[in-house]
Design a protein around this motif. Structure first.
Motif, PDB file in Angstrom:
ATOM      1  N   PRO A   1      11.705  18.619  -2.488  1.00 55.27           N
ATOM      2  CA  PRO A   1      11.278  18.689  -1.087  1.00 55.27           C
ATOM      3  C   PRO A   1      10.859  17.354  -0.484  1.00 55.27           C
ATOM      4  CG  PRO A   1       9.552  19.506  -2.519  1.00 55.27           C
ATOM      5  CD  PRO A   1      10.733  19.249  -3.406  1.00 55.27           C
ATOM      6  N   LYS A   2      10.761  16.323  -1.319  1.00 54.10           N
ATOM      7  CA  LYS A   2      10.496  14.967  -0.840  1.00 54.10           C
ATOM      8  C   LYS A   2      11.593  14.050  -1.349  1.00 54.10           C
ATOM      9  CE  LYS A   2       6.298  15.557   1.021  1.00 54.10           C
ATOM     10  NZ  LYS A   2       5.896  15.178   2.404  1.00 54.10           N
ATOM     11  N   ARG A   3      11.831  12.970  -0.612  1.00 58.94           N
ATOM     12  CA  ARG A   3      12.869  12.041  -1.026  1.00 58.94           C
ATOM     13  C   ARG A   3      12.425  10.601  -0.822  1.00 58.94           C
ATOM     14  NH1 ARG A   3      15.899  10.270   3.544  1.00 58.94           N
ATOM     15  NH2 ARG A   3      17.439   9.464   2.090  1.00 58.94           N
ATOM     16  N   VAL A   4      13.061   9.717  -1.583  1.00 60.59           N
ATOM     17  CA  VAL A   4      12.781   8.286  -1.507  1.00 60.59           C
ATOM     18  C   VAL A   4      13.419   7.694  -0.256  1.00 60.59           C
ATOM     19  CG1 VAL A   4      13.172   6.066  -2.641  1.00 60.59           C
ATOM     20  CG2 VAL A   4      12.655   8.086  -4.006  1.00 60.59           C
ATOM     21  N   VAL A   5      12.728   6.757   0.349  1.00 62.72           N
ATOM     22  CA  VAL A   5      13.286   5.969   1.449  1.00 62.72           C
ATOM     23  C   VAL A   5      13.445   4.545   0.937  1.00 62.72           C
ATOM     24  CG1 VAL A   5      12.970   5.165   3.807  1.00 62.72           C
ATOM     25  CG2 VAL A   5      12.125   7.430   3.146  1.00 62.72           C
ATOM     26  N   MET A   6      14.715   4.116   0.755  1.00 62.82           N
ATOM     27  CA  MET A   6      14.949   2.805   0.131  1.00 62.82           C
ATOM     28  C   MET A   6      16.082   2.018   0.768  1.00 62.82           C
ATOM     29  SD  MET A   6      17.143   3.670  -3.330  1.00 62.82           S
ATOM     30  CE  MET A   6      18.095   2.161  -3.109  1.00 62.82           C
ATOM     31  N   GLY A   7      16.825   2.622   1.689  1.00 67.15           N
ATOM     32  CA  GLY A   7      18.006   1.963   2.215  1.00 67.15           C
ATOM     33  C   GLY A   7      19.197   2.206   1.313  1.00 67.15           C
ATOM     34  N   ASP A   8      20.228   1.370   1.454  1.00 69.17           N
ATOM     35  CA  ASP A   8      21.457   1.568   0.693  1.00 69.17           C
ATOM     36  C   ASP A   8      22.097   0.214   0.437  1.00 69.17           C
ATOM     37  OD1 ASP A   8      23.519   2.830  -0.606  1.00 69.17           O
ATOM     38  OD2 ASP A   8      24.454   3.654   1.187  1.00 69.17           O
TER      39      ASP A   8
ATOM     40  N   GLY B   1      23.662  -3.112   0.564  1.00 67.89           N
ATOM     41  CA  GLY B   1      23.771  -4.056   1.663  1.00 67.89           C
ATOM     42  C   GLY B   1      22.683  -3.925   2.703  1.00 67.89           C
ATOM     43  N   GLU B   2      21.875  -2.856   2.624  1.00 66.06           N
ATOM     44  CA  GLU B   2      20.812  -2.625   3.623  1.00 66.06           C
ATOM     45  C   GLU B   2      19.546  -2.135   2.939  1.00 66.06           C
ATOM     46  OE1 GLU B   2      22.788   0.250   6.075  1.00 66.06           O
ATOM     47  OE2 GLU B   2      23.524  -1.289   7.455  1.00 66.06           O
ATOM     48  N   LEU B   3      19.195  -2.715   1.818  1.00 67.97           N
ATOM     49  CA  LEU B   3      18.025  -2.288   1.062  1.00 67.97           C
ATOM     50  C   LEU B   3      16.738  -2.655   1.790  1.00 67.97           C
ATOM     51  CD1 LEU B   3      19.142  -3.343  -2.522  1.00 67.97           C
ATOM     52  CD2 LEU B   3      18.966  -1.006  -1.635  1.00 67.97           C
ATOM     53  N   LEU B   4      15.783  -1.732   1.751  1.00 64.16           N
ATOM     54  CA  LEU B   4      14.478  -1.983   2.351  1.00 64.16           C
ATOM     55  C   LEU B   4      13.606  -2.765   1.365  1.00 64.16           C
ATOM     56  CD1 LEU B   4      13.798   1.531   3.932  1.00 64.16           C
ATOM     57  CD2 LEU B   4      14.703  -0.526   5.049  1.00 64.16           C
ATOM     58  N   PRO B   5      12.619  -3.505   1.857  1.00 59.54           N
ATOM     59  CA  PRO B   5      11.719  -4.244   0.961  1.00 59.54           C
ATOM     60  C   PRO B   5      10.641  -3.318   0.402  1.00 59.54           C
ATOM     61  CG  PRO B   5      11.087  -4.623   3.236  1.00 59.54           C
ATOM     62  CD  PRO B   5      12.328  -3.779   3.285  1.00 59.54           C
ATOM     63  N   PRO B   6       9.960  -3.745  -0.673  1.00 61.24           N
ATOM     64  CA  PRO B   6       8.806  -2.985  -1.154  1.00 61.24           C
ATOM     65  C   PRO B   6       7.762  -2.883  -0.047  1.00 61.24           C
ATOM     66  CG  PRO B   6       9.469  -4.679  -2.721  1.00 61.24           C
ATOM     67  CD  PRO B   6      10.231  -4.941  -1.457  1.00 61.24           C
TER      68      PRO B   6
ATOM     69  N   PRO C   1      23.293  -4.660 -10.778  1.00 58.19           N
ATOM     70  CA  PRO C   1      22.624  -4.766  -9.488  1.00 58.19           C
ATOM     71  C   PRO C   1      22.310  -3.416  -8.844  1.00 58.19           C
ATOM     72  CG  PRO C   1      24.920  -5.461  -9.322  1.00 58.19           C
ATOM     73  CD  PRO C   1      24.621  -5.308 -10.771  1.00 58.19           C
ATOM     74  N   SER C   2      23.051  -2.371  -9.195  1.00 58.70           N
ATOM     75  CA  SER C   2      22.732  -1.056  -8.630  1.00 58.70           C
ATOM     76  C   SER C   2      21.465  -0.487  -9.264  1.00 58.70           C
ATOM     77  CB  SER C   2      23.905  -0.089  -8.784  1.00 58.70           C
ATOM     78  OG  SER C   2      24.375  -0.010 -10.109  1.00 58.70           O
ATOM     79  N   MET C   3      21.265  -0.698 -10.564  1.00 56.54           N
ATOM     80  CA  MET C   3      20.014  -0.272 -11.189  1.00 56.54           C
ATOM     81  C   MET C   3      18.850  -1.093 -10.673  1.00 56.54           C
ATOM     82  SD  MET C   3      18.088   1.537 -13.029  1.00 56.54           S
ATOM     83  CE  MET C   3      19.211   2.632 -13.884  1.00 56.54           C
ATOM     84  N   ASP C   4      19.067  -2.393 -10.510  1.00 62.73           N
ATOM     85  CA  ASP C   4      18.013  -3.239  -9.944  1.00 62.73           C
ATOM     86  C   ASP C   4      17.575  -2.715  -8.579  1.00 62.73           C
ATOM     87  OD1 ASP C   4      18.147  -4.896 -12.140  1.00 62.73           O
ATOM     88  OD2 ASP C   4      19.276  -6.484 -11.139  1.00 62.73           O
ATOM     89  N   ALA C   5      18.524  -2.210  -7.807  1.00 66.65           N
ATOM     90  CA  ALA C   5      18.225  -1.771  -6.450  1.00 66.65           C
ATOM     91  C   ALA C   5      17.429  -0.479  -6.395  1.00 66.65           C
ATOM     92  CB  ALA C   5      19.528  -1.604  -5.661  1.00 66.65           C
ATOM     93  N   ILE C   6      17.664   0.433  -7.352  1.00 68.01           N
ATOM     94  CA  ILE C   6      17.062   1.765  -7.223  1.00 68.01           C
ATOM     95  C   ILE C   6      15.834   1.980  -8.100  1.00 68.01           C
ATOM     96  CG2 ILE C   6      19.263   2.788  -6.555  1.00 68.01           C
ATOM     97  CD1 ILE C   6      19.575   3.879  -9.333  1.00 68.01           C
ATOM     98  N   LEU C   7      15.664   1.193  -9.160  1.00 69.78           N
ATOM     99  CA  LEU C   7      14.564   1.448 -10.083  1.00 69.78           C
ATOM    100  C   LEU C   7      13.203   1.332  -9.405  1.00 69.78           C
ATOM    101  CD1 LEU C   7      13.469   1.992 -12.910  1.00 69.78           C
ATOM    102  CD2 LEU C   7      13.679  -0.458 -13.395  1.00 69.78           C
ATOM    103  N   GLY C   8      12.965   0.258  -8.689  1.00 72.65           N
ATOM    104  CA  GLY C   8      11.672   0.049  -8.043  1.00 72.65           C
ATOM    105  C   GLY C   8      11.324   1.118  -7.025  1.00 72.65           C
ATOM    106  N   PRO C   9      12.225   1.432  -6.078  1.00 70.50           N
ATOM    107  CA  PRO C   9      11.914   2.459  -5.086  1.00 70.50           C
ATOM    108  C   PRO C   9      11.607   3.824  -5.693  1.00 70.50           C
ATOM    109  CG  PRO C   9      13.777   1.147  -4.367  1.00 70.50           C
ATOM    110  CD  PRO C   9      13.471   0.717  -5.768  1.00 70.50           C
ATOM    111  N   TYR C  10      12.389   4.261  -6.666  1.00 73.54           N
ATOM    112  CA  TYR C  10      12.170   5.587  -7.239  1.00 73.54           C
ATOM    113  C   TYR C  10      10.888   5.639  -8.064  1.00 73.54           C
ATOM    114  CZ  TYR C  10      16.441   7.837  -5.693  1.00 73.54           C
ATOM    115  OH  TYR C  10      17.407   8.432  -4.915  1.00 73.54           O
ATOM    116  N   SER C  11      10.627   4.593  -8.819  1.00 69.36           N
ATOM    117  CA  SER C  11       9.415   4.560  -9.633  1.00 69.36           C
ATOM    118  C   SER C  11       8.168   4.589  -8.759  1.00 69.36           C
ATOM    119  CB  SER C  11       9.415   3.314 -10.513  1.00 69.36           C
ATOM    120  OG  SER C  11       8.224   3.231 -11.268  1.00 69.36           O
ATOM    121  N   ALA C  12       8.126   3.739  -7.736  1.00 64.36           N
ATOM    122  CA  ALA C  12       6.952   3.667  -6.867  1.00 64.36           C
ATOM    123  C   ALA C  12       6.784   4.949  -6.055  1.00 64.36           C
ATOM    124  CB  ALA C  12       7.075   2.466  -5.930  1.00 64.36           C
ATOM    125  N   ALA C  13       7.879   5.439  -5.489  1.00 67.72           N
ATOM    126  CA  ALA C  13       7.799   6.622  -4.628  1.00 67.72           C
ATOM    127  C   ALA C  13       7.319   7.837  -5.406  1.00 67.72           C
ATOM    128  CB  ALA C  13       9.160   6.897  -4.008  1.00 67.72           C
TER     129      ALA C  13
END
Length: 495
Positions: free
Chosen positions: A111-118, A120-125, A361-373
Motif C-alpha cells: 500500500p506504500k511505494r518508494v519515490v526515487m525517479g527512474d 536518467g531522472e533519479l531523485l537525490p537522497p 549501476p541499476s543496483m546502485d540506483a535502487i538500493l539506497g531509495p528502497y532501503s531508506a524508504a
C-alpha cells in the motif's frame, strides 16, 4: 492516512508446552490505515514484526514438543470486514537468495511505494514514500516474508543461520511460516497465491510442490516476476553454449534502448534476435571450429549488428558474448557501463580498459531509495520500534547458499512446477518479463516455461506479460501501473 492505534499481538505461551522450550514469542505491532484507490477507499489492518518459526522435536520416536528455530520478519495487510472465504491472500518474497522482500513490498504490491525517479531522472537522497493506489491490496490480502538472515529475520539464540541457507531448507522454513500464518488467521479456505521475484520464482516453484504435497495446501496461482527456473540458461561457464543463445534477445533489446537500432521498433528487433538465436546462432555455436570461414563471417556480422558490439569484438570473443563483459563493452566508447538488473540504467565506468564493469549501476540506483524508504515506513507508519539492523541483503547468504540437492547439475525446478500443475490442474501461473532484465532474461525464462512437463490442456493456465523495463520492472512508472493492473486482473480471475 494512518491511524496510530497500536496493540501488541504477542500470544501467551502454550500451556501444554514445557516452559523451558519457549524462548521467544511473536513480536507483532498492529496499526490501522486507509488507502484511496481508483475503486474506492480501503480500510485495512497491518501487522508487522517477527513471528516465531517452530519445529517439532522427535527423538527416538518420542515427541519432545516444539522448539523455536528462528524469528521471521513479516508484514501482513488484511482488508477490514472481508469474508476470509472470499478474500484471497498473496504470500510474497524476493530472491537473491538472500534478499529481503522490500522490493515487491515497496515497489509494486504494497500500500506504500518508494519515490526515487527512474533511469536518467533519479531523485537525490533522502527519497520518499507515498501511497500506492494501484496496490494489490485492492483484490488480495498480502503477507510479505523475509527469509531467515534477510530483513530483520534471525535464527534464535543457539541456532545456526546456515541451517536455513539452502534450497530445501529455505523452502521448508518459508512453507512453515505460511502454514503457521494461514492456521493462526483461519485462512485455509481463502484463495491463495504466491508472488516471487528472481530467485523468489525458484522458491515459489519449489514451494508450490511442497505446500501441496507435504501440507495439502493447494494454491490458486503463482505470480512469477523475472523468472529463473533453470539456472543453466544463465551459466556461461558450465552450460556449453546455451546461455549465449538465451541472452542474445536481451542484448538486442539493450542495444535498441541505447540507440543501435534506429528506425526499428523494439518488437521488431527482439523478434529477429529470437529467431536468430533459436536457429542460425544456435547452429553456429554448436559447430565450433567446423564453421566455414563464410559461415563464421556471416555469424560475426549478425551478432555484432544485433548486440551493438563491434565485429572485431564479436570475432575475438569467438561469437560468445558473456553478460558481465557485455555490460562493460557496449558503451565503453562513451565511458559508461549498462546495468545488469536493468540495462536502461547507465553509470560511469571505473576504468576504460576493465574487462567488465566494476558495479551494477541499476543496483546502485535502487538500493539506497528502497532501503531508506522501507526503514522509515517500518518505524514511522507500521510502528515497529526494534532498532536492530535491517539487511536488504543478508551478509554472506548468497555466497554460501547450499545447492547440495543439485550436485554436479544446474539448479532446476521446472520438474517441480510441472508436478504442482499436474497435481492441481487449477494452479495458474502468471509470468512477468522485463525486456531489459540482464539477470533473468526474458528469452531464457520463455525457454524454461516451454519445457514444462504438462499436458497441452494446462498450457492455458500460463500467461505472459512483458514490460519496457528491467528486473524490477515497476521502477519504470508506466510499467508499474500496467503491471499492477495485470497482477490484479490475474488474481481476480484465478480466485
Amino acid at each position: 492516512m494512518t491511524e496510530t492505534q497500536r496493540s501488541d499481538d504477542s500470544p501467551k505461551p502454550d500451556s501444554t508446552e514445557p516452559a523451558k522450550e519457549v524462548h521467544v514469542a511473536d513480536e507483532l505491532v498492529t496499526t490501522h490505515h486507509t488507502l484511496a484507490t481508483p475503486g474506492g477507499e480501503l480500510a485495512y489492518t497491518a501487522r508487522s514484526g517477527r513471528v516465531v518459526l517452530w519445529e517439532e522435536q522427535v527423538e527416538d520416536h518420542v515427541y519432545r514438543g516444539r522448539k523455536a528455530r528462528a524469528q521471521v520478519a513479516l508484514t501482513a495487510y488484511t482488508l477490514d470486514g472481508a469474508d476470509p472465504r472470499e478474500r484471497p491472500v498473496t504470500f510474497a518474497f524476493n530472491g537473491g537468495p538472500g534478499s529481503a522482500s522490500v522490493w515487491l513490498h515497496m515497489g509494486v504490491l504494497g500500500p506504500k511505494r518508494v519515490v526515487m525517479g527512474d533511469a536518467g531522472e533519479l531523485l537525490p537522497p533522502p527519497y520518499g514514500v507515498e501511497d500506492n493506489p494501484e496496490s494489490l491490496l485492492a483484490v488480495s490480502d498480502l503477507v510479505f516474508i523475509d527469509p531467515v538472515s534477510t530483513g530483520r529475520s534471525r535464527p534464535v539464540e543457539g541456532r545456526k543461520a546456515k541451517d536455513f541457507h539452502g534450497f530445501t531448507a529455505d523452502i521448508e522454513s518459508v512453507a512453515e511460516i505460511i502454514r503457521q500464518w494461514t492456521t493462526a488467521e483461519g485462512r485455509w479456505l481463502s484463495p491463495k497465491f504466491l508472488a516471487g521475484e528472481s530467485y523468489g520464482t525458484t522458491r515459489a516453484a519449489g514451494l508450490a510442490q511442497h505446500l501441496q504435497e507435504e501440507l495439502g495446501m493447494y494454491l490458486n496461482g503463482l505470480l512469477l516476476i523475472s523468472s529463473v527456473l533453470d539456472f543453466s540458461t544463465a551459466n556461461f561457464e558450465r552450460s556449453g553454449d546455451r546461455a549465449h543463445a538465451m541472452y542474445l534477445p536481451f542484448y538486442a533489446a539493450t542495444a535498441w534502448r541505447h540507440g543501435f537500432h534506429e528506425g526499428r521498433s523494439l518488437e521488431e528487433v527482439v523478434d529477429e534476435a529470437r529467431a536468430y538465436a533459436a536457429r542460425d546462432y544456435a547452429y553456429a555455436l554448436t559447430r565450433g571450429a567446423r564453421l566455414t570461414a563464410e559461415e563464421r563471417a556471416e555469424a560475426v556480422a549478425t551478432v555484432a549488428r544485433l548486440t551493438g558490439l563491434s565485429e572485431d569484438y564479436v570475432s575475438r570473443a569467438d561469437l560468445r558474448i558473456e553478460h558481465w563483459r557485455y555490460f562493460g563493452e557496449l558503451l565503453r566508447d562513451r565511458g559508461l557501463t549498462v546495468g545488469r538488473l536493468d540495462s536502461r540504467f547507465t553509470g560511469p565506468a571505473a576504468s576504460g580498459i576493465a574487462e567488465h564493469m566494476d558495479a551494477d549501476p541499476s543496483m546502485d540506483a535502487i538500493l539506497g531509495p528502497y532501503s531508506a524508504a522501507y526503514q522509515h515506513y517500518l518505524h514511522h507508519d507500521l510502528g515497529v520500534r526494534d532498532t536492530g539492523p535491517y539487511h536488504v541483503f543478508g551478509k554472506g547468504v548468497i555466497e554460501h547458499w547450499s545447492y547440495k540437492e543439485f550436485e554436479n547439475a544446474p539448479v532446476y525446478v521446472i520438474d517441480r512446477l510441472s508436478r504442482a500443475m499436474r497435481q492441481n490442474p487449477h494452479l495458474a501461473v502468471h509470468l512477468a518479463y522485463g525486456w531489459f532484465d540482464g539477470a533473468t532474461p526474458f528469452s531464457a525464462a520463455e525457454d524454461s516455461v516451454a519445457h514444462l512437463q504438462i499436458p497441452e490442456s494446462l498450457r492455458s493456465n500460463l500467461e505472459h506479460r512483458y514490460y519496457e523495463a528491467g528486473h524490477m520492472m515497476y521502477v519504470h512508472e508506466a510499467s508499474r501501473v500496467a503491471q499492477s493492473a495485470d497482477l490484479a486482473d490475474f488474481v481476480r480471475r484465478r480466485s
